[in-house]
Design an enzyme around this catalytic site. Sequence first.
Site, mmCIF file in Angstrom:
data_model
loop_
_atom_site.group_PDB
_atom_site.id
_atom_site.type_symbol
_atom_site.label_atom_id
_atom_site.label_comp_id
_atom_site.label_asym_id
_atom_site.label_seq_id
_atom_site.Cartn_x
_atom_site.Cartn_y
_atom_site.Cartn_z
ATOM 1 N N SER D 64 0.797 -1.233 0.000
ATOM 2 C CA SER D 64 0.000 0.000 0.000
ATOM 3 C C SER D 64 0.831 1.285 0.000
ATOM 4 O O SER D 64 0.308 2.358 -0.291
ATOM 5 C CB SER D 64 -0.929 0.043 1.215
ATOM 6 O OG SER D 64 -1.963 -0.896 1.066
ATOM 7 N N LYS D 67 0.648 3.306 -3.020
ATOM 8 C CA LYS D 67 -0.493 4.175 -3.319
ATOM 9 C C LYS D 67 -0.097 5.655 -3.319
ATOM 10 O O LYS D 67 -0.670 6.452 -4.045
ATOM 11 C CB LYS D 67 -1.612 3.946 -2.286
ATOM 12 C CG LYS D 67 -2.253 2.563 -2.370
ATOM 13 C CD LYS D 67 -3.179 2.330 -1.172
ATOM 14 C CE LYS D 67 -3.825 0.961 -1.210
ATOM 15 N NZ LYS D 67 -4.564 0.660 0.044
ATOM 16 N N TYR D 240 -4.820 3.276 7.761
ATOM 17 C CA TYR D 240 -6.073 2.546 7.889
ATOM 18 C C TYR D 240 -6.888 3.115 9.040
ATOM 19 O O TYR D 240 -7.097 4.311 9.128
ATOM 20 C CB TYR D 240 -5.807 1.040 8.082
ATOM 21 C CG TYR D 240 -4.881 0.498 7.050
ATOM 22 C CD1 TYR D 240 -5.272 0.391 5.714
ATOM 23 C CD2 TYR D 240 -3.590 0.114 7.389
ATOM 24 C CE1 TYR D 240 -4.406 -0.091 4.749
ATOM 25 C CE2 TYR D 240 -2.711 -0.375 6.433
ATOM 26 C CZ TYR D 240 -3.130 -0.468 5.109
ATOM 27 O OH TYR D 240 -2.254 -0.942 4.178
#
Lengths: 304, 304, 304, 304
Positions: D64, D67, D240
Amino acid sequence: MVDFQGILNSIHDDLKAEEVKGIVASYIPELSKKDVNTLGLFMQHVDGRSFSAGDAFTPFSIQSISKVLALSKAIAYEDNKIWERVDVEPSGNPFNHLSLLELENGIPRNPLINSGALVIADILVSHLENPKEDFLNYVRDITNDQTIKYNFKVADSEESTGFNNFAAAYLLKSFNNLNNKVEDVLDFYFHQCSLEMSCAQLSKAFYLFANGGKCMKGKKHITKKQAKRINAIMLTCGFYDEAGEFAFEVGLPGKSGVGGGIVALLPNNFIISTWAPGLNPRGNSLIGMQALEQFTSQTNLSIF
Amino acid sequence: MVDFQGILNSIHDDLKAEEVKGIVASYIPELSKKDVNTLGLFMQHVDGRSFSAGDAFTPFSIQSISKVLALSKAIAYEDNKIWERVDVEPSGNPFNHLSLLELENGIPRNPLINSGALVIADILVSHLENPKEDFLNYVRDITNDQTIKYNFKVADSEESTGFNNFAAAYLLKSFNNLNNKVEDVLDFYFHQCSLEMSCAQLSKAFYLFANGGKCMKGKKHITKKQAKRINAIMLTCGFYDEAGEFAFEVGLPGKSGVGGGIVALLPNNFIISTWAPGLNPRGNSLIGMQALEQFTSQTNLSIF
Amino acid sequence: MVDFQGILNSIHDDLKAEEVKGIVASYIPELSKKDVNTLGLFMQHVDGRSFSAGDAFTPFSIQSISKVLALSKAIAYEDNKIWERVDVEPSGNPFNHLSLLELENGIPRNPLINSGALVIADILVSHLENPKEDFLNYVRDITNDQTIKYNFKVADSEESTGFNNFAAAYLLKSFNNLNNKVEDVLDFYFHQCSLEMSCAQLSKAFYLFANGGKCMKGKKHITKKQAKRINAIMLTCGFYDEAGEFAFEVGLPGKSGVGGGIVALLPNNFIISTWAPGLNPRGNSLIGMQALEQFTSQTNLSIF
Amino acid sequence: MVDFQGILNSIHDDLKAEEVKGIVASYIPELSKKDVNTLGLFMQHVDGRSFSAGDAFTPFSIQSISKVLALSKAIAYEDNKIWERVDVEPSGNPFNHLSLLELENGIPRNPLINSGALVIADILVSHLENPKEDFLNYVRDITNDQTIKYNFKVADSEESTGFNNFAAAYLLKSFNNLNNKVEDVLDFYFHQCSLEMSCAQLSKAFYLFANGGKCMKGKKHITKKQAKRINAIMLTCGFYDEAGEFAFEVGLPGKSGVGGGIVALLPNNFIISTWAPGLNPRGNSLIGMQALEQFTSQTNLSIF
């Protein structure tokens, strides 16, 4: 001819012997004292005959079953105007009932979930001069029984612990879907739920829904169409998150209460009530559900 | 050296001329009376200098900005024990705040949304002997200003119309996350929110968060780590559903209120407060956001 | 004796003259071409008599009605094992069907919403050797009509635009509730939905649900109990977010499709199908709902 | 002057001895093989100095973290047009990411959650001639390192098991928020996530975000404002459901990946990367979080 008495007896004996009986509701002291082994059954036929087994004549806390009686009185006053404030669809959502109310802008999914029943209570508080007294008289009238009473201890317990109902009422109020004061609506609502009735009394009270709106004395309380509406709502919404299961297993419109009672009926045919205080995980009487399932299987009398 | 006074003046003049000014909150009468053209700015440097422009000394309803002050007092009492009852994550959910509370079993997402602030209020009611009086004294103390007052009319208005806050409080209560009586917690909370402070007073009150926990008089109210915690919470949760936008546009920890106030700060550097009653659709002061954006752009003082 | 033919005729004429007819589904070209004025009615009595009015013999896209036929075949294979993978409760949630699936860990609420129907399709793909061919033969068999066909253009359209169904299938797959490849399940599912049948064919196909599991040729396809289960599911879940309304207005178990078809039935009595392509805002045939409401009102044949 | 090397060494030694190290991601075979005891640290100062400890030069799956790199390239192409298709607010919702996407009509909450990153991937697929090759060259360029590679095994694993990403992509597609074919977007996305970089390479790649848009070679890839935007998004959305916790504990913008990597930075100051494959229950590297917390505590270099 069907041997109703024999069937009730055999169901009673069979289920008395059942070992798993569910868990008695314990959130208020008055309910938790009930014996999990209690079992009452009462069937009232529209032709006038009636049959019973077990503790059919002991009054118990009818709790949510009262919502159907309140609904019938509210419908008598406002008919279809009610549906501007409450919907008639199954709620289908066990975990977060306030969420749904919030997402749907304060319109409860149906009149048999708590938030919907609070709107119905609000309607009755608006119409009745002495709400608690007048509603009690209505229930006594349709049952033709002057001995029916509220249990004030139960009502008081709910009043001092029913925080979730307070939350629902204030949420409704914030969406302008409660016209009276929250305290007044809840006071009425907790008393309504505290009504104590036996299986026999419940079956007689619900006679009007099986009989096109006329009670046992022949007095018309609601129209045929209103009775049909209430039956449809009971079928699709009467058993919390277990409506689909009940529709299949029993195949009758009905309503359960956390006190362990269930009333179900076949329009133009009969009303049957059961009382067994142990609940299944979804909050419906475990033995009561089984009793009704056996009854419709053995008599072959259901809507499907 | 940066010409803070010149920058404040130019921002003030520029935004006074702005045509679109947002909409003044109207849900309680006291707030709706404010003039949408009002604009106040006050900057307090940690080195002692201060600068102002416009209505910097008129008290207004600080509303949700008070949540940060209440949080600091609660943290002083309970430190990390607080986080057993409130989380520290952004809520990220504009439409259904009670839903989230319900889904997360009564643990509010953070102390700056209403339900979280109610838990903080509950903590203060438990600790303070005379909650309203003691809290007012705390705010006067950190601001070093005895003239700060509650607006009882505003508190009363909220008390008689804040049904959604009642709903949140009862929902918390139903999850056992409120120790005191709902009425007591809400009475305290509505008074807390009714505090009236000017931009100057707000900047001085928030001095302790920019100064590692010490107020302007040099008194230590919270630890350096607690101040850092509060700053982090302001940055990620201080602007309702616009936290991400504010973090980018302004780049400072801060808190807004529905009365049109905003306080923001750069740790070890300065505190700046704005007041402009017109709100954007997400509930933050429209002109205030622009003022702060201009300020950090022109001074190049932000955390990013 | 009830004059079924006269009643169908009068309903047909009455509704043909109706001005508001709903909106024809336009998301795939093949469906959007249908004439909103089309109206077909076909009633099949379990005693063998049948009655029709209007376009009762023109095949149309049955779409979601096929879910009931697929369910019956899956139940024949796996009986109650199905309910480990799909629930039987109403979904009650119009706006966010994937949300519910996600919150309930990949167990669809019931087999008549899309995600549930995908699990049923997965079961059939596992059991059938040549899924599409075998399922078509099953439908032809229970209807006793070899002319029934898939519409490959419709299936292709869905395959290239049905992104939401792809999303649901992959979400099921991520919860391990899809055993076959997503492409295979969807290919089967889109063909199943593309079945074209007339009102007459639908009434004959659904004969087995009104007849305790036996089709018109007398062949037993499912047990009496399985038929009862399917009827209960149709009643509580057959009409998207309008199940409660349909239960009241019509009072029969049934299933609608976005192609404008509806099938409903009274167990041990009759099956009635309607086709009118205009939909109401909730996705059910507007004129079809009215036709059925009139039918049960005029014949007094409903479950309530 | 701060002894960065000494601090990195002491953190490394301290955390190597830590007993609880979290759980290595096991959903794809390539990730699960990593040794939970691995620990790498690399700090790059904007003044050119760099410091390392442990496995700072071994490439690992950045997942991630990629990203942020993809976002920077997409922002370079489309600047603020991106925000018509993705929001910039924290998601704040651990359990049901597709629900939120559905409720918000296919607009992902931010570009660092999976659905948002898929929209960014879609933008790159639209702009890049050979998406995978061109993106790899971009990463090599900003890092000034031609040895960086995709791990095709990891990409393939994701491609054959990442059903939830397929579900998200199809849901986006159903809301018209994906312009390219789902397969093409996911193929690019899974490769992007499979990038393998060491702590040293990551710190050099992220140099541009700490340096107003210019990479180490001095080439301007994005504007100062765009760099600020990306830093703000990392701070509010980079961890998150633990963004608030990280903002407090570490006080730096950053991004974590399920491969155990974390990159964080202080604008105009430094970039620090850690690698420790054991994850905490919220999916962030357990030891990595602790390392960064110790680093900002000991250096007193954070934004709060």
